[in-house]
Design a protein around this motif. Structure first.
Motif, PDB file in Angstrom:
ATOM      1  N   ASN A  45       1.612 -45.642 -36.411  1.00 41.48           N
ATOM      2  CA  ASN A  45       1.769 -46.515 -37.189  1.00 41.48           C
ATOM      3  C   ASN A  45       0.871 -46.352 -38.654  1.00 41.48           C
ATOM      4  OD1 ASN A  45       3.172 -48.303 -35.522  1.00 41.48           O
ATOM      5  ND2 ASN A  45       1.499 -48.753 -34.333  1.00 41.48           N
ATOM      6  N   ALA A  46       0.017 -45.818 -38.648  1.00 39.21           N
ATOM      7  CA  ALA A  46      -0.968 -45.570 -39.893  1.00 39.21           C
ATOM      8  C   ALA A  46      -0.111 -44.931 -40.558  1.00 39.21           C
ATOM      9  CB  ALA A  46      -2.126 -44.910 -39.307  1.00 39.21           C
ATOM     10  N   LEU A  47       0.548 -43.715 -40.264  1.00 37.01           N
ATOM     11  CA  LEU A  47       1.304 -42.962 -41.151  1.00 37.01           C
ATOM     12  C   LEU A  47       2.281 -43.630 -41.790  1.00 37.01           C
ATOM     13  CD1 LEU A  47       1.248 -39.536 -38.982  1.00 37.01           C
ATOM     14  CD2 LEU A  47       0.086 -40.015 -41.256  1.00 37.01           C
ATOM     15  N   ILE A  48       2.914 -44.524 -41.180  1.00 36.08           N
ATOM     16  CA  ILE A  48       4.004 -45.219 -41.629  1.00 36.08           C
ATOM     17  C   ILE A  48       3.649 -46.346 -42.513  1.00 36.08           C
ATOM     18  CG2 ILE A  48       5.939 -47.008 -40.902  1.00 36.08           C
ATOM     19  CD1 ILE A  48       6.469 -45.382 -38.371  1.00 36.08           C
ATOM     20  N   GLU A  49       2.631 -46.993 -42.376  1.00 42.10           N
ATOM     21  CA  GLU A  49       2.266 -47.879 -43.005  1.00 42.10           C
ATOM     22  C   GLU A  49       1.536 -47.394 -44.484  1.00 42.10           C
ATOM     23  OE1 GLU A  49       1.616 -51.650 -44.149  1.00 42.10           O
ATOM     24  OE2 GLU A  49       2.619 -51.103 -42.461  1.00 42.10           O
ATOM     25  N   ALA A  50       1.143 -45.926 -44.565  1.00 41.25           N
ATOM     26  CA  ALA A  50       0.539 -45.472 -45.629  1.00 41.25           C
ATOM     27  C   ALA A  50       1.529 -45.409 -46.741  1.00 41.25           C
ATOM     28  CB  ALA A  50      -0.100 -44.173 -45.273  1.00 41.25           C
ATOM     29  N   SER A  51       2.946 -45.244 -46.228  1.00 44.77           N
ATOM     30  CA  SER A  51       3.918 -45.125 -47.430  1.00 44.77           C
ATOM     31  C   SER A  51       4.391 -46.088 -48.214  1.00 44.77           C
ATOM     32  CB  SER A  51       5.279 -44.916 -46.663  1.00 44.77           C
ATOM     33  OG  SER A  51       6.218 -44.573 -47.493  1.00 44.77           O
ATOM     34  N   PHE A  52       4.101 -45.901 -49.541  1.00 50.36           N
ATOM     35  CA  PHE A  52       4.500 -46.942 -50.636  1.00 50.36           C
ATOM     36  C   PHE A  52       6.016 -47.438 -50.520  1.00 50.36           C
ATOM     37  CE2 PHE A  52       0.737 -44.767 -52.551  1.00 50.36           C
ATOM     38  CZ  PHE A  52       0.008 -45.626 -52.797  1.00 50.36           C
ATOM     39  N   ASP A  53       6.786 -46.575 -49.872  1.00 54.42           N
ATOM     40  CA  ASP A  53       8.488 -46.821 -49.815  1.00 54.42           C
ATOM     41  C   ASP A  53       8.508 -47.186 -48.475  1.00 54.42           C
ATOM     42  OD1 ASP A  53       8.958 -45.918 -52.529  1.00 54.42           O
ATOM     43  OD2 ASP A  53       9.001 -43.885 -51.940  1.00 54.42           O
ATOM     44  N   PRO A  54       9.595 -48.150 -48.232  1.00 53.82           N
ATOM     45  CA  PRO A  54      10.072 -48.453 -46.846  1.00 53.82           C
ATOM     46  C   PRO A  54      10.268 -47.406 -45.918  1.00 53.82           C
ATOM     47  CG  PRO A  54      11.172 -49.923 -48.567  1.00 53.82           C
ATOM     48  CD  PRO A  54      10.553 -48.648 -49.327  1.00 53.82           C
ATOM     49  N   VAL A  55       9.761 -47.668 -44.601  1.00 53.97           N
ATOM     50  CA  VAL A  55      10.089 -46.411 -43.603  1.00 53.97           C
ATOM     51  C   VAL A  55      10.409 -47.135 -42.227  1.00 53.97           C
ATOM     52  CG1 VAL A  55       9.022 -44.554 -42.304  1.00 53.97           C
ATOM     53  CG2 VAL A  55       8.570 -44.891 -44.796  1.00 53.97           C
ATOM     54  N   PHE A  56      11.395 -46.595 -41.581  1.00 50.84           N
ATOM     55  CA  PHE A  56      11.977 -47.319 -40.438  1.00 50.84           C
ATOM     56  C   PHE A  56      11.900 -46.240 -39.436  1.00 50.84           C
ATOM     57  CE2 PHE A  56      13.919 -49.876 -43.579  1.00 50.84           C
ATOM     58  CZ  PHE A  56      13.492 -51.164 -43.187  1.00 50.84           C
ATOM     59  N   LEU A  57      11.542 -46.293 -38.056  1.00 51.87           N
ATOM     60  CA  LEU A  57      11.839 -45.822 -37.100  1.00 51.87           C
ATOM     61  C   LEU A  57      12.916 -46.415 -36.064  1.00 51.87           C
ATOM     62  CD1 LEU A  57      10.851 -43.110 -35.412  1.00 51.87           C
ATOM     63  CD2 LEU A  57       9.328 -44.521 -34.336  1.00 51.87           C
ATOM     64  N   VAL A  58      13.751 -45.756 -35.964  1.00 56.59           N
ATOM     65  CA  VAL A  58      15.105 -46.467 -35.346  1.00 56.59           C
ATOM     66  C   VAL A  58      15.723 -45.627 -33.844  1.00 56.59           C
ATOM     67  CG1 VAL A  58      17.359 -47.119 -35.816  1.00 56.59           C
ATOM     68  CG2 VAL A  58      15.844 -47.137 -37.593  1.00 56.59           C
ATOM     69  N   THR A  59      15.784 -46.344 -32.864  1.00 56.06           N
ATOM     70  CA  THR A  59      16.347 -45.843 -31.680  1.00 56.06           C
ATOM     71  C   THR A  59      17.724 -44.930 -31.920  1.00 56.06           C
ATOM     72  OG1 THR A  59      17.131 -47.626 -30.916  1.00 56.06           O
ATOM     73  CG2 THR A  59      14.887 -47.459 -30.247  1.00 56.06           C
ATOM     74  N   SER A  60      17.947 -44.378 -31.086  1.00 54.35           N
ATOM     75  CA  SER A  60      19.463 -43.617 -31.102  1.00 54.35           C
ATOM     76  C   SER A  60      20.778 -44.649 -30.843  1.00 54.35           C
ATOM     77  CB  SER A  60      19.577 -42.831 -29.883  1.00 54.35           C
ATOM     78  OG  SER A  60      19.559 -43.509 -28.644  1.00 54.35           O
ATOM     79  N   ASN A  61      20.534 -46.035 -30.543  1.00 54.11           N
ATOM     80  CA  ASN A  61      21.621 -47.032 -30.787  1.00 54.11           C
ATOM     81  C   ASN A  61      21.245 -47.802 -32.062  1.00 54.11           C
ATOM     82  OD1 ASN A  61      19.408 -48.617 -29.946  1.00 54.11           O
ATOM     83  ND2 ASN A  61      20.273 -49.410 -28.209  1.00 54.11           N
ATOM     84  N   GLY A  62      20.394 -47.544 -32.804  1.00 52.83           N
ATOM     85  CA  GLY A  62      20.256 -48.178 -34.122  1.00 52.83           C
ATOM     86  C   GLY A  62      19.327 -49.242 -34.214  1.00 52.83           C
ATOM     87  N   THR A  63      18.534 -49.496 -33.022  1.00 54.97           N
ATOM     88  CA  THR A  63      17.579 -50.678 -33.232  1.00 54.97           C
ATOM     89  C   THR A  63      16.300 -50.135 -33.967  1.00 54.97           C
ATOM     90  OG1 THR A  63      18.543 -51.181 -31.051  1.00 54.97           O
ATOM     91  CG2 THR A  63      16.191 -52.250 -31.501  1.00 54.97           C
ATOM     92  N   ILE A  64      15.663 -51.230 -34.612  1.00 56.53           N
ATOM     93  CA  ILE A  64      14.348 -50.839 -35.397  1.00 56.53           C
ATOM     94  C   ILE A  64      13.293 -51.044 -34.564  1.00 56.53           C
ATOM     95  CG2 ILE A  64      12.942 -51.551 -37.523  1.00 56.53           C
ATOM     96  CD1 ILE A  64      15.462 -52.569 -38.576  1.00 56.53           C
ATOM     97  N   GLU A  65      12.403 -50.106 -34.230  1.00 58.71           N
ATOM     98  CA  GLU A  65      11.422 -49.974 -33.186  1.00 58.71           C
ATOM     99  C   GLU A  65      10.034 -49.968 -34.049  1.00 58.71           C
ATOM    100  OE1 GLU A  65      10.426 -47.404 -30.188  1.00 58.71           O
ATOM    101  OE2 GLU A  65      12.109 -48.101 -29.123  1.00 58.71           O
ATOM    102  N   LEU A  66      10.267 -49.703 -35.528  1.00 60.15           N
ATOM    103  CA  LEU A  66       8.824 -49.676 -36.115  1.00 60.15           C
ATOM    104  C   LEU A  66       9.337 -49.915 -37.590  1.00 60.15           C
ATOM    105  CD1 LEU A  66       6.401 -46.977 -34.942  1.00 60.15           C
ATOM    106  CD2 LEU A  66       5.884 -49.185 -34.681  1.00 60.15           C
ATOM    107  N   CYS A  67       8.387 -50.373 -38.264  1.00 62.23           N
ATOM    108  CA  CYS A  67       8.571 -50.469 -39.764  1.00 62.23           C
ATOM    109  C   CYS A  67       7.486 -50.527 -40.531  1.00 62.23           C
ATOM    110  CB  CYS A  67       9.760 -51.387 -40.151  1.00 62.23           C
ATOM    111  SG  CYS A  67       9.312 -53.086 -39.914  1.00 62.23           S
ATOM    112  N   ASN A  68       7.167 -50.314 -41.821  1.00 61.20           N
ATOM    113  CA  ASN A  68       6.106 -50.743 -42.471  1.00 61.20           C
ATOM    114  C   ASN A  68       5.943 -51.886 -43.457  1.00 61.20           C
ATOM    115  OD1 ASN A  68       7.729 -49.700 -44.735  1.00 61.20           O
ATOM    116  ND2 ASN A  68       6.315 -48.274 -45.183  1.00 61.20           N
ATOM    117  N   SER A  69       4.814 -52.141 -44.069  1.00 62.21           N
ATOM    118  CA  SER A  69       5.037 -53.453 -44.680  1.00 62.21           C
ATOM    119  C   SER A  69       5.688 -53.276 -45.922  1.00 62.21           C
ATOM    120  CB  SER A  69       3.445 -54.020 -44.974  1.00 62.21           C
ATOM    121  OG  SER A  69       2.923 -53.077 -45.793  1.00 62.21           O
TER     122      SER A  69
END
Length: 196
Positions: free
Chosen positions: A4-28
């Motif tokens: 979570n901390a690594l994803i949140e540190a990005s200035f650009d949008p980041v998503f973690l998506v499951t193999s069926n396309g569902t968003i599990e994590l994203c940053n602010s």
């Protein structure tokens, strides 16, 4: 927590998506750009950020990749038109990478870059070049014409579309045309400005 901390540190949008396309994590940054809260994003299909045409194709790309290993969009960056919560569309660069965890579960990391400002700058440059009464071209370091205005078309008799992708040496007389590639190569290697 570290993920979570690594994803949140990005200035650009980041998503973690499951193999069926569902968003599990994203940053602010994703929430700010697209207008959805994090809670609204979680559990949604990643196609929620795509325009209608790309949204309908997206799941097919992922399924084809998982079944047949055909990486149409996986492992590549591509420019597409995204859609915000309010329906506004805008250009983004989307990169998707596959991640396989030690338990065998597959995820896709989505990296987004807003290209709105780049597109505006490109449009301004194109407008300036087109407004010139004189022929104007931009040429790559390999001598390939990337952009030409209609004045160039009138002078040389090629359509603007034909000029794009053509080697600039085609527009030179025979002697200079043969030397033009050498001029560019010498300038790139030495910085020596004979024609630049």
């Amino acid at each position: 927590l570290l993920t979570n901390a690594l994803i949140e540190a990005s200035f650009d949008p980041v998503f973690l998506v499951t193999s069926n396309g569902t968003i599990e994590l994203c940053n602010s940054a994703a929430s700010i750009l697209f207008g959805y809260s994090r809670d609204e994003f979680l559990g949604q299909n990643i196609a929620i950020i795509c325009n209608d045409q790309d949204a309908s194709n997206h799941n097919g790309y992922m399924e084809r990749y998982l079944k047949k290993g055909m990486p149409h969009v996986i492992g590549k960056k591509r420019v597409l038109i995204a859609k915000k919560r309010n329906g506004e569309t805008f250009p983004i660069e989307l990169g998707l990478k596959e991640t396989e965890l030690c338990n065998g579960k597959v995820y896709f990391d989505g990296f987004v870059r807003d290209k709105t400002n780049e597109k505006l700058e490109e449009e301004k440059l194109s407008a300036l070049i087109e407004a010139s009464f004189d022929p104007m071209i931009t040429v790559s370091e390999k001598g390939i014409i990337e952009r030409a205005n209609s004045a160039t078309s009138k002078v040389f008799g090629y359509s603007v579309e034909d000029l794009q992708g053509m080697n600039v040496s085609t527009l030179c007389n025979e002697t200079d045309g043969k030397r033009h590639g050498d001029y560019i190569a010498r300038y790139l290697a030495t910085g020596q400005k004979r024609v630049m």
